[in-house]
Design a protein around this motif. Structure first.
Motif, mmCIF file in Angstrom:
data_model
loop_
_atom_site.group_PDB
_atom_site.id
_atom_site.type_symbol
_atom_site.label_atom_id
_atom_site.label_comp_id
_atom_site.label_asym_id
_atom_site.label_seq_id
_atom_site.Cartn_x
_atom_site.Cartn_y
_atom_site.Cartn_z
ATOM 1 N N SER A 1 9.513 -0.143 -2.473
ATOM 2 C CA SER A 1 8.687 1.017 -2.807
ATOM 3 C C SER A 1 7.242 0.604 -3.047
ATOM 4 O O SER A 1 6.306 1.275 -2.576
ATOM 5 C CB SER A 1 9.254 1.714 -4.056
ATOM 6 N N VAL A 2 7.048 -0.498 -3.756
ATOM 7 C CA VAL A 2 5.693 -0.965 -4.038
ATOM 8 C C VAL A 2 4.971 -1.352 -2.753
ATOM 9 O O VAL A 2 3.812 -0.962 -2.511
ATOM 10 C CB VAL A 2 5.734 -2.148 -5.020
ATOM 11 N N VAL A 3 5.640 -2.112 -1.891
ATOM 12 C CA VAL A 3 4.994 -2.578 -0.657
ATOM 13 C C VAL A 3 4.752 -1.417 0.296
ATOM 14 O O VAL A 3 3.698 -1.348 0.950
ATOM 15 C CB VAL A 3 5.849 -3.678 0.008
ATOM 16 N N THR A 4 5.702 -0.494 0.400
ATOM 17 C CA THR A 4 5.506 0.669 1.268
ATOM 18 C C THR A 4 4.344 1.525 0.782
ATOM 19 O O THR A 4 3.519 1.998 1.587
ATOM 20 C CB THR A 4 6.792 1.511 1.337
ATOM 21 N N ALA A 5 4.261 1.743 -0.519
ATOM 22 C CA ALA A 5 3.135 2.504 -1.074
ATOM 23 C C ALA A 5 1.813 1.768 -0.834
ATOM 24 O O ALA A 5 0.795 2.401 -0.511
ATOM 25 C CB ALA A 5 3.354 2.743 -2.565
ATOM 26 N N ALA A 6 1.824 0.455 -0.979
ATOM 27 C CA ALA A 6 0.608 -0.320 -0.733
ATOM 28 C C ALA A 6 0.175 -0.216 0.729
ATOM 29 O O ALA A 6 -1.023 -0.108 1.029
ATOM 30 C CB ALA A 6 0.844 -1.782 -1.109
#
Length: 233
Positions: free
Chosen positions: A163-168
């Motif tokens: 989730s963090v990497v996709t949002a980034a």
């Protein structure tokens, strides 16, 4: 195990709890050494899981830091981070299946030996757990399917990382775009930005589906929220 505590006919075992802390069943007994060894192996495999998670977090942090350090960094480096997380997830799922082998043995002993020893009023069952443990020592088997192991690690760690990497990545191709507005800014070479975005979204939704789809859990010793709620009640 003494003759006093074991019925050779195999039909019934006398109370194991009553003699568990006597000399022949105390901390120096074979069962205690067996349990101590299984706990040690379970702990070592748990440490292997933690090392994989630490590497995944470190690599993800390094890729995100480098990708956002300058406006001209290509956005697909963040997607490389997603692929790297997927590789670590596969490795950790494999290690989780090995960890569950030792954990299932530890829980079997805890439930059928030490729990009765702490409350001598309880009687031991018909010995099916011993036959189960003996069979597992004769032929060790993996108890958890690979897809379930992936779901466990997604729920515990990797879905949050994804989730963090996709949002980034989404922020990178929208707020920091250098090659036009989104979705054109998500282009990778000849691959249109719409296709790249669709693949990223599909991969993320697939990970969510694997993590939370209804299933029969084969890992019986996994602590889940429903079990905690039952205990509180």
């Amino acid at each position: 195990m003494t003759d006093r505590e074991f019925d050779p006919s195999g039909e019934r075992e006398r109370s194991l709890g009553a003699g568990l802390f006597e000399r022949e069943m105390g901390p120096s007994s074979s069962m205690a050494h067996l349990y101590r060894g299984e706990v040690h192996r379970m702990t070592r495999w748990r440490e292997r899981l933690d090392r994989t998670t630490n590497w995944a977090v470190t690599v993800m942090a390094a890729i995100l830091t480098w990708s956002f350090s300058a406006p001209g960094r290509p956005h697909y480096l963040v997607l490389v981070g997603l692929v790297t997380l997927g590789v670590f997830l596969g490795i950790e799922a494999h290690r989780y299946r090995g960890f569950d082998v030792w954990r299932s043995r530890v829980r079997l002993i805890q439930q059928n030996v030490w729990s009765h020893g702490l409350d001598p009023r309880e009687d031991v069952d018909d010995g099916a757990w011993r036959r189960k443990l003996s069979a597992d020592y004769h032929r060790p088997t993996l108890k958890v399917p690979f897809e379930e192991a992936v779901a466990h690690r997604l729920r515990r760690v990797y879905l949050a990382l994804f989730s963090v990497v996709t949002a980034a990545w989404f922020i990178r191709v929208t707020s920091f775009a250098q090659s036009g507005p989104w979705p054109e800014s998500a282009r990778i070479g000849a691959v249109p930005g719409v296709v790249v975005t669709a693949v990223v979204v599909a991969a993320y939704l697939a990970s969510v589906a694997v993590a939370f789809r209804p299933r029969t859990w084969y890992s019986r010793s996994e602590l889940r929220e429903c079990q905690v709620d039952d205990w509180r009640e």
